[in-house]
Design a protein around this motif. Sequence first.
Motif, PDB file in Angstrom:
ATOM      1  N   GLU A   1      10.472  -2.298  21.503  1.00  8.01           N
ATOM      2  CA  GLU A   1      11.011  -3.562  21.334  1.00  8.01           C
ATOM      3  C   GLU A   1       9.681  -4.151  20.235  1.00  8.01           C
ATOM      4  N   VAL A   2       8.703  -3.753  20.383  1.00  4.97           N
ATOM      5  CA  VAL A   2       7.378  -4.240  19.844  1.00  4.97           C
ATOM      6  C   VAL A   2       7.782  -4.116  18.227  1.00  4.97           C
ATOM      7  N   LEU A   3       8.277  -2.690  17.985  1.00  3.62           N
ATOM      8  CA  LEU A   3       8.440  -2.366  16.427  1.00  3.62           C
ATOM      9  C   LEU A   3       9.648  -3.097  15.898  1.00  3.62           C
ATOM     10  N   VAL A   4      10.546  -3.481  16.678  1.00  9.35           N
ATOM     11  CA  VAL A   4      11.675  -4.462  16.513  1.00  9.35           C
ATOM     12  C   VAL A   4      11.105  -5.592  16.119  1.00  9.35           C
ATOM     13  N   HIS A   5      10.520  -6.158  16.949  1.00  9.96           N
ATOM     14  CA  HIS A   5       9.851  -7.536  16.793  1.00  9.96           C
ATOM     15  C   HIS A   5       8.982  -7.660  15.312  1.00  9.96           C
ATOM     16  N   THR A   6       8.068  -6.580  15.266  1.00 10.46           N
ATOM     17  CA  THR A   6       7.467  -6.464  13.796  1.00 10.46           C
ATOM     18  C   THR A   6       8.242  -6.410  12.693  1.00 10.46           C
ATOM     19  N   ALA A   7       9.177  -5.556  12.801  1.00  8.81           N
ATOM     20  CA  ALA A   7      10.145  -5.490  11.670  1.00  8.81           C
ATOM     21  C   ALA A   7      10.988  -6.619  11.263  1.00  8.81           C
ATOM     22  N   LYS A   8      11.108  -7.505  12.391  1.00 13.10           N
ATOM     23  CA  LYS A   8      11.847  -8.851  12.141  1.00 13.10           C
ATOM     24  C   LYS A   8      10.979  -9.952  11.434  1.00 13.10           C
TER      25      LYS A   8
ATOM     26  N   GLY B   1       6.038   5.253   9.229  1.00 12.55           N
ATOM     27  CA  GLY B   1       5.873   6.336  10.053  1.00 12.55           C
ATOM     28  C   GLY B   1       5.204   5.721  11.390  1.00 12.55           C
ATOM     29  N   GLY B   2       5.872   5.971  12.560  1.00 12.88           N
ATOM     30  CA  GLY B   2       5.119   5.600  13.726  1.00 12.88           C
ATOM     31  C   GLY B   2       4.987   4.198  13.936  1.00 12.88           C
ATOM     32  N   GLU B   3       3.942   3.438  14.249  1.00  4.51           N
ATOM     33  CA  GLU B   3       3.860   2.224  13.971  1.00  4.51           C
ATOM     34  C   GLU B   3       3.415   1.582  12.738  1.00  4.51           C
ATOM     35  N   GLU B   4       3.474   2.190  11.206  1.00  7.07           N
ATOM     36  CA  GLU B   4       2.866   2.075  10.121  1.00  7.07           C
ATOM     37  C   GLU B   4       4.085   1.397   9.331  1.00  7.07           C
ATOM     38  N   PHE B   5       3.772   0.562   8.487  1.00  5.53           N
ATOM     39  CA  PHE B   5       4.853  -0.152   7.438  1.00  5.53           C
ATOM     40  C   PHE B   5       4.240  -0.224   6.146  1.00  5.53           C
TER      41      PHE B   5
ATOM     42  N   ILE C   1       2.327  -4.214 -13.020  1.00  6.11           N
ATOM     43  CA  ILE C   1       1.581  -5.175 -11.960  1.00  6.11           C
ATOM     44  C   ILE C   1       2.263  -5.380 -10.772  1.00  6.11           C
ATOM     45  N   TYR C   2       1.993  -4.767  -9.764  1.00  2.00           N
ATOM     46  CA  TYR C   2       2.361  -4.690  -8.410  1.00  2.00           C
ATOM     47  C   TYR C   2       1.320  -4.393  -7.395  1.00  2.00           C
ATOM     48  N   SER C   3       1.394  -4.739  -6.242  1.00  3.06           N
ATOM     49  CA  SER C   3       0.591  -4.325  -4.892  1.00  3.06           C
ATOM     50  C   SER C   3       1.241  -3.634  -3.840  1.00  3.06           C
ATOM     51  N   LEU C   4       0.517  -3.044  -3.238  1.00  2.62           N
ATOM     52  CA  LEU C   4       1.162  -2.272  -2.005  1.00  2.62           C
ATOM     53  C   LEU C   4       0.227  -2.702  -0.551  1.00  2.62           C
ATOM     54  N   GLY C   5       0.987  -2.871   0.444  1.00  3.84           N
ATOM     55  CA  GLY C   5       0.394  -3.299   1.306  1.00  3.84           C
ATOM     56  C   GLY C   5       0.686  -2.537   2.474  1.00  3.84           C
ATOM     57  N   LEU C   6      -0.180  -1.716   3.158  1.00  2.53           N
ATOM     58  CA  LEU C   6      -0.115  -0.857   4.465  1.00  2.53           C
ATOM     59  C   LEU C   6      -0.402  -1.427   5.700  1.00  2.53           C
ATOM     60  N   ILE C   7       0.461  -1.484   6.577  1.00  3.77           N
ATOM     61  CA  ILE C   7       0.180  -2.262   7.659  1.00  3.77           C
ATOM     62  C   ILE C   7       0.187  -1.230   9.084  1.00  3.77           C
TER      63      ILE C   7
ATOM     64  N   GLU D   1       4.850 -11.342  28.265  1.00  4.35           N
ATOM     65  CA  GLU D   1       4.473 -11.983  27.205  1.00  4.35           C
ATOM     66  C   GLU D   1       3.301 -10.988  26.399  1.00  4.35           C
ATOM     67  N   LEU D   2       3.651 -10.364  25.390  1.00  2.34           N
ATOM     68  CA  LEU D   2       2.677  -9.408  24.574  1.00  2.34           C
ATOM     69  C   LEU D   2       2.501 -10.193  23.318  1.00  2.34           C
ATOM     70  N   ARG D   3       1.162 -10.006  22.702  1.00  6.14           N
ATOM     71  CA  ARG D   3       0.831 -10.525  21.452  1.00  6.14           C
ATOM     72  C   ARG D   3       0.261  -9.026  20.607  1.00  6.14           C
ATOM     73  N   VAL D   4       0.747  -8.848  19.622  1.00  8.38           N
ATOM     74  CA  VAL D   4       0.446  -7.838  18.857  1.00  8.38           C
ATOM     75  C   VAL D   4      -0.357  -8.175  17.560  1.00  8.38           C
ATOM     76  N   THR D   5      -1.452  -7.313  17.342  1.00  9.99           N
ATOM     77  CA  THR D   5      -1.919  -7.703  16.244  1.00  9.99           C
ATOM     78  C   THR D   5      -1.959  -6.540  15.068  1.00  9.99           C
ATOM     79  N   ALA D   6      -2.255  -6.666  13.702  1.00 10.06           N
ATOM     80  CA  ALA D   6      -2.129  -5.640  12.995  1.00 10.06           C
ATOM     81  C   ALA D   6      -3.355  -5.403  11.949  1.00 10.06           C
ATOM     82  N   SER D   7      -3.573  -4.218  11.304  1.00  9.28           N
ATOM     83  CA  SER D   7      -4.721  -3.962  10.453  1.00  9.28           C
ATOM     84  C   SER D   7      -3.962  -3.846   9.287  1.00  9.28           C
ATOM     85  N   ILE D   8      -4.591  -4.337   8.073  1.00 10.87           N
ATOM     86  CA  ILE D   8      -3.737  -4.177   6.891  1.00 10.87           C
ATOM     87  C   ILE D   8      -4.509  -3.839   5.772  1.00 10.87           C
TER      88      ILE D   8
END
Length: 847
Positions: free
Chosen positions: A481-488, A504-508, A456-462, A542-549
Motif C-alpha cells: 500500500e505504501v508503494l502504491v501511495h508513493t506511485a500515485k 526496483g523494490g522501493e526505488e523509483f 539536456i535532461y535530468s535523472l532523479g533516483l528516489i 496513519e503512516l508518514r513516508v519519507t524519501a531520499s533522492i
Amino acid sequence: MQPGETGLRSKLAFLLELSTDAVFVMDDQGIIQAANKEAGRILGCEPQALAGESLRTWRTDAPIRPHPDGARPDSLCYSAYFSRRNGEIFLADVSITSAIEEGERAYVAIVRDMSWHTEMAHKQNLAAAVFDNSMQAILVTNAANRIIAVNGAFERLTGYAASEVIGQSPRLLQSGRHGPVFYANLWRSVLASGHWAGEIWDRRKNGEIFPEWLTISVVRDDSGAVTHYVAICHDITERKQSEERLRHVTDFYSALCQVDQLVACRTSPQALFEGICRTTVEYGHLRSASIVVVESSPDNLRVAANFSQDWETGHLASEATVLALSRAAITAGEAVVQQDDHDGPSFGVEQDTVAAAGSSAGAFPFKREGRVSGALWVFSDEAHFFDDDLLHLLKRIAEDISFALDGFDQEALRQAAESRANYLARHDILTGLYRRNVIEDAVGRFHTQDSQAPPIYSLGLIDLDHFKVINDTYGHTIGDEVLVHTAKILRGSMRLGDLVGRWGGEEFLCLLPGAEPDSALYSMERIRDQLANTPIFVAGRELRVTASIGVASSPSDGKTTAELMTLADAALYRAKQEGGNRVRRAGSTPSIFLVGGQIEEALGRDCVMAAAQPIVSLKDGALVADESLARLVLPNGTILEARQFIDAAAHLGQLQRIDQAVIALAMHRWVERVKNDRAPILHFVNASAGLLAQAHNLATLLEEARNQSHLADLEGANATPFVIEITERAMLRDRQAVKRHLAPLLEYGFRVALDDFGSGYSSFLYLAELPVSFLKIEKQLVEHVASEQRMTAIVRDIARLGHDLGITTIAEGIEDADTAHALLDLGIDWGQGYYFGRPVLESTIPA
C-alpha cells in the motif's frame, strides 16, 4: 644528643618523605605538629598548612570501625572516612602510636588511603552482577576446556542446571549437524586470533536442536598463556524463522508474477489451470495444488487440474480431501483455511480429510461472470503455514483466475487480456508505473537522439527511507500500500513529457527531459516534500513516508547514461548517509557563488517575493498575525524557498537587502489591508544582524509608506503592527548591541519576537535584558510534544514562563490537530504551521 643521633633523625625524615602513607605527629591534645608530603597529598593541601589543626576535623561524622587485632597494646587502629580539601570523601586505615621524645609524650598517626580497595570490591561485585543478570547465555571453561561457570541465561537456554554441566566439556551441547572439520576450523580461529563468532546449531537437554549466534573469546594471563575460554550464546530461532517466512513471501510474489504471465499467455482454461497449479506448488513451497470447478451446482464439483511434488511416489491428497474444503469455500464465497487437525471448523467433513496433523490446507474461490465457479485448493505439510501475507497473495492468484476466465468468454475480453499482457510487459503490476527496462530504454533513446548539442535532461533516483522497517513491522501488504501511495504521488507530480518508473523494490527513477540542474532539484524537492507531508491511511493506521533522492543532469554532471546513473546513485547514497528525507545533487551542492548570482539577479529584477504564513490563536482559531517568508523567483519561473539560498546570502552579505525587500512587501500588504478596511493583524518579519544595525531605515521606510498611502488620515492606522523576529544565535554575538539597535524601532512601535526559542542556545538572560513580546518555540520541540513526555514538560515550562513574564508564546511547525490540541492544553497562546496554512506568495494574497 648522642653521637650519630643527628644522622639517624635525617634518615628517618628522609624515609618519612618517601613514605606512601600519610604520617602525622601530634601532641597529647591531638593537635598536628608536623606532617609529611603524603599527608598533604591525600588531604589535598600543603603539609605546612596542617600544623596546628586537629586530625579529627578532617574525619567525617560517619562512625569509625575499630581494628581489634592491633599489633601493639598501646596503639589504636581503626578505619574511618575522611574528607579532602575539595570535599571528596575517601576511606582510610588509621594507626595511632604514642612515643616519648626528650621527656615529652607525642603521638604518631599513620593514615593509609583505601579508596582503591573499595573501588576494586565494587568492580568485582559489578562484574558478578553483570554475569548473573546478563540476558545472554554465558559459559566459562578453564584452559582444559572444562566448564567452570554458567549463568542463569545459559540454564534457561539449554535446560541444563549449572550442577549438571560444571566439570563437563561443552561437547555435550553438540547437535551433530556440524562435522569435525567445522569444529577444527573453529578452534584454529580461536587460537590464532583470540576469538571466533558465527552461527551454530546446538542441542538442548530435552533433545531439541536450535540455532544460536556463538562468540568465543580467549582469556590469557600476563605471560600470554591461556587461562580460560568465554562463550556467549544468543538464541536466533525467531530470526531464522523470520528469514524463512520472508523467503516464502518472496517466492510467493514470484508465483504471482508467473501467474500474471499465464493469464496473459494461456489460450484455454485447462492450460491455465494446469499452469497455475504447477507454478503455485513450485514457487510457493507447497506440497500440492488443485483447481476445482463447479459443474452445475455447488454440490456437483470436479477436480479440473492438480499438481503435486509427490507425483512419483503416488502420495497424493485424496479427491475427497480436495473437494471437502473447496466446497466449503465455494458455498461461503470466501477463503477457507484449515491450519492443522485441531484449529478451525471442519465444515461437516471428517478432520483427516481436511488437513492432517501438523499440516495446513486452504481453498480460495474464484468467479466467472460474477458468480463463484470454482476454487484453488492448496496444501502444505507445515502446521500454521499460512499467514496474512501468504493468504493475501493466494487471494490475488484466485482473482487472476477470475480475470482469465472472464477473458475466455468473449472476444472483446480476449483482446483486453492481450492488452493486459502488453501492459504487464511495460508496467509494474503493483504500482502501475513503467518497468525498469522501459524507463532504461526511454533514457537511452532520449540520450542518443539526433542533435548537434548534448541532450539536456535530468535523472532523479528516489528511494523510500526505512521501507524494510515498514515491511517488518506491518507486513508486506501494508508495504504494498505504501508503494502504491508513493506511485500515485509521483504520477501526479510529473510534468507533461516526464517519465517515472519503478527501478526496483522501493526505488523509483524519474526522467525529466529539458530539466537543468536547478529545475530538477526543485522538482525533486517538491516530490520529497509532498511525500513527507502526505499521510497514508492503511488498516486503520496513519503512516508518514519519507524519501531520499539523488539527482544528476546532462551534460553538466555526466556525458553518458551510465555515468549519470552512477552519479545519481552516489547522490542518493549521500542523502541516505546524511539522515534521509533530503535531495542531493551529483558531485556537490550548488556553488555558493551560483546561488549568490541568482540572489543578485532577483534583487535587481525585483523578484524577491514574500510568502505570508498565517498565525492563529490556538484558543479559537482566529487569525491574529502572519509571517513574511522570503522567496526568490528565477527567470525560468522556479521559486526557491529561503532554506535554498539563505546561507549563501548570509555568507555573501546579501541577507540585509533580502530582509529589507521582504519587509517592504509586508508594509505594502499592511497598507492594502488598512485601506480595504480589513481586520488588523500583526505582521512578523525577520531581521538579520546587519539590518538591525540600520534600524532607523526601517522606521523611515514605515513612515514613508504611511505618508504615501495617506494612512495618517485613516482611523486605526496609527498603530505599528510589525514584529521583528530575531534568532537566539544572532543575539548571542552581542546582546547589548542588539539592544541599542532595537531602540529606534521600539520607539516607533515595533515589537520583538525571539525566534527558534529552545533550539540549543536558550538563555534566560535574553528575556531579562531585552524587551521581548513574543516567544516562538523551536519546531523540533513542537513536533514531539504530543508523544514525548520530556518535550511536553519543556513546552509546558516555556508556556508558564511566558505567561509569568507577560510574553505571548507561539508554537511553530504545527502539522496536525493532535499537536495543536496538545499545545493548547499546555498553555501555548498562538500556533503556526501547515495545519493552519502554508506560506502564500504576495501576488496570490487577497487584498
